[in-house]
Design a protein around this motif. Structure first.
Motif, PDB file in Angstrom:
ATOM      1  N   ALA A 115       0.828  -1.215   0.000  1.00  0.00           N
ATOM      2  CA  ALA A 115       0.000   0.000   0.000  1.00  0.00           C
ATOM      3  C   ALA A 115       0.860   1.263   0.000  1.00  0.00           C
ATOM      4  CB  ALA A 115      -0.956  -0.013   1.195  1.00  0.00           C
ATOM      5  N   GLY A 116       1.980   1.192  -0.670  1.00  0.00           N
ATOM      6  CA  GLY A 116       2.854   2.356  -0.761  1.00  0.00           C
ATOM      7  C   GLY A 116       3.708   2.586   0.468  1.00  0.00           C
TER       8      GLY A 116
ATOM      9  N   ASP B 282      -6.877  -1.120   0.728  1.00  0.00           N
ATOM     10  CA  ASP B 282      -5.450  -1.306   0.462  1.00  0.00           C
ATOM     11  C   ASP B 282      -4.936  -2.686   0.848  1.00  0.00           C
ATOM     12  OD1 ASP B 282      -4.462   1.481  -0.462  1.00  0.00           O
ATOM     13  OD2 ASP B 282      -5.877   1.861   1.150  1.00  0.00           O
ATOM     14  N   ALA B 283      -5.564  -3.339   1.827  1.00  0.00           N
ATOM     15  CA  ALA B 283      -5.121  -4.693   2.214  1.00  0.00           C
ATOM     16  C   ALA B 283      -6.149  -5.324   3.140  1.00  0.00           C
ATOM     17  CB  ALA B 283      -3.767  -4.629   2.938  1.00  0.00           C
TER      18      ALA B 283
ATOM     19  N   ARG C  86       0.097   5.827   9.955  1.00  0.00           N
ATOM     20  CA  ARG C  86       0.716   5.483   8.662  1.00  0.00           C
ATOM     21  C   ARG C  86      -0.261   4.630   7.855  1.00  0.00           C
ATOM     22  NH1 ARG C  86       2.122   5.850   4.729  1.00  0.00           N
ATOM     23  NH2 ARG C  86       4.127   5.767   3.669  1.00  0.00           N
ATOM     24  N   TYR C  87      -1.076   3.861   8.580  1.00  0.00           N
ATOM     25  CA  TYR C  87      -2.206   3.165   7.958  1.00  0.00           C
ATOM     26  C   TYR C  87      -3.283   2.973   9.019  1.00  0.00           C
ATOM     27  CZ  TYR C  87      -0.603  -1.196  10.186  1.00  0.00           C
ATOM     28  OH  TYR C  87      -0.222  -2.155  11.103  1.00  0.00           O
ATOM     29  N   LEU C  88      -4.505   2.764   8.550  1.00  0.00           N
ATOM     30  CA  LEU C  88      -5.624   2.515   9.467  1.00  0.00           C
ATOM     31  C   LEU C  88      -6.112   1.092   9.278  1.00  0.00           C
ATOM     32  CD1 LEU C  88      -8.013   5.586   9.028  1.00  0.00           C
ATOM     33  CD2 LEU C  88      -6.577   5.065  11.008  1.00  0.00           C
ATOM     34  N   THR C  89      -6.450   0.434  10.364  1.00  0.00           N
ATOM     35  CA  THR C  89      -7.064  -0.889  10.264  1.00  0.00           C
ATOM     36  C   THR C  89      -8.481  -0.823  10.810  1.00  0.00           C
ATOM     37  OG1 THR C  89      -4.956  -2.013  10.518  1.00  0.00           O
ATOM     38  CG2 THR C  89      -6.927  -3.298  11.006  1.00  0.00           C
TER      39      THR C  89
ATOM     40  N   ASN D 106      -7.394  12.778   2.561  1.00  0.00           N
ATOM     41  CA  ASN D 106      -6.222  12.142   3.178  1.00  0.00           C
ATOM     42  C   ASN D 106      -5.915  10.845   2.417  1.00  0.00           C
ATOM     43  OD1 ASN D 106      -4.689  10.472   5.152  1.00  0.00           O
ATOM     44  ND2 ASN D 106      -4.962  12.294   6.403  1.00  0.00           N
ATOM     45  N   THR D 107      -4.643  10.507   2.264  1.00  0.00           N
ATOM     46  CA  THR D 107      -4.305   9.311   1.474  1.00  0.00           C
ATOM     47  C   THR D 107      -3.917   8.121   2.355  1.00  0.00           C
ATOM     48  OG1 THR D 107      -2.080  10.197   1.288  1.00  0.00           O
ATOM     49  CG2 THR D 107      -3.563  10.570  -0.586  1.00  0.00           C
ATOM     50  N   CYS D 108      -4.190   8.230   3.642  1.00  0.00           N
ATOM     51  CA  CYS D 108      -3.831   7.145   4.575  1.00  0.00           C
ATOM     52  C   CYS D 108      -4.439   5.809   4.100  1.00  0.00           C
ATOM     53  CB  CYS D 108      -4.375   7.507   5.955  1.00  0.00           C
ATOM     54  SG  CYS D 108      -3.925   6.332   7.209  1.00  0.00           S
TER      55      CYS D 108
END
Ligand SMILES: Cc1cc2nc3c(=O)[nH]c(=O)nc-3n(C[C@H](O)[C@H](O)[C@H](O)COP(=O)(O)O)c2cc1C
Length: 281
Positions: free
Chosen positions: A46-47, A229-230, A162-165, A199-201
């Motif tokens: 995811a980048g 993203d995953a 940095r990422y959200l779950t 936002n691109t998170c």
């Protein structure tokens, strides 16, 4: 070495007390840098450039009390949470059980956490330090509108994570896993994506291991449709393989090497579909 010395002492304590003591100790430790990126282990998802694929799952540092100390143990990322909008106490104790003979744990913590405001303050205090911190978000048990809780959490945490779950797979909040049903899931993800705004998170979705093959197909289709993203596979299982420990009958989620639910299912039925769908082979 530290662990082999500390383990017998920690095992004299109740599991949750040992956990609290460990977190208190970690808070006293200096922040560490994440491990250096090794070309064999480094991966981009995811980048995000993960220095290693081994990270710390949520549930250990629910309240972002010591994420930077954990990088010193070699973790390539630390996922904090689950965090809910309002603080909540979780289920009554005891709610964490060691199944030592089975090398397993059963927990029914129930999203005990300090709430969004307290966690935001800690994440802001740590901003600027190195290391990938993901934020795992959930809904309050008594919320009248759980989807709105996820939207609020997305808005609050996307600028800091940095990422959200999106965690809809805990077995310890009654009804939560119903959000994995196709209709509810689509509505939930629409709300999360709208709340993320510009936002691109990256947004990840954490699944329960106790899904049927048909559920996996639905979830996969929706995840692709909503450009998630995953998928994170997986949370603890409510299934109970043959266990020896006296705590085997406790209610809650089982985690261990024997948590084979979705992993087995993916290998058997769903994985080919999933791999084909995401095009990774
Ligand atoms: C005590 C405890 C608390 C946990 N709390 C959370 C949580 O708050 N949110 C979450 O998404 N997962 C939580 N988990 C699940 C872990 O993040 C992880 O997904 C699970 O333990 C993996 O199972 P496995 O070890 O069987 O592979 C918790 C696990 C344990 C043991």
């Amino acid at each position: 070495m530290l662990f082999s010395l500390a383990r017998p002492a920690l095992f004299l304590l109740d599991g949750e007390d040992a956990h609290r003591l460990t977190i208190a100790g970690l808070r006293l430790m200096p922040a560490s840098s994440p491990p250096r990126s090794d070309p064999v282990l480094a991966m981009r998802v995811a980048g995000i450039d993960f220095p290693t694929p081994v990270g710390l799952a949520p549930g250990f540092d629910k309240n972002a009390e010591a994420p930077h100390a954990m990088f010193g143990f070699g973790f390539g990322f630390v996922e904090i949470g689950t965090v809910t909008p309002l603080p909540q106490a979780g289920n009554p104790r005891p709610r964490l059980f060691r199944l030592a003979e089975d090398r397993a744990v059963i927990n029914r913590m129930g999203f005990n956490n300090d709430g969004a405001d307290a966690v935001v303050a800690r994440l802001k205090a740590g901003q600027g330090r190195k290391g990938i911190i993901g934020v795992n978000i959930g809904a309050n048990k008594d919320s009248a509108d759980r989807i709105a809780d996820y939207a609020v959490m997305t808005r609050t945490m996307a600028p800091l994570a940095r990422y959200l779950t999106v965690n809809i797979s805990s077995p310890n909040t009654p009804g939560l896993r119903a959000l994995q049903d196709a209709g509810a899931l689509a509505a939930l993800l629409d709300a999360v994506i709208e709340a993320r705004g510009t936002n691109t998170c990256p947004v990840f979705l954490k699944l329960a291991p106790d899904l049927e093959a048909a559920d996996i197909d639905d979830i996969t289709r929706i995840a692709i449709d909503k450009a998630l993203d995953a998928l994170i596979v997986s949370n603890t299982t409510i299934s109970r393989p043959a266990l020896r420990s006296r705590h085997a009958g406790e209610a809650g989620g089982l985690s261990a090497r024997i948590n084979r639910g979705l992993k087995t299912l993916l290998q058997r039925d769903g994985f080919a579909t999933l791999a084909e769908a995401v095009g990774t082979g």
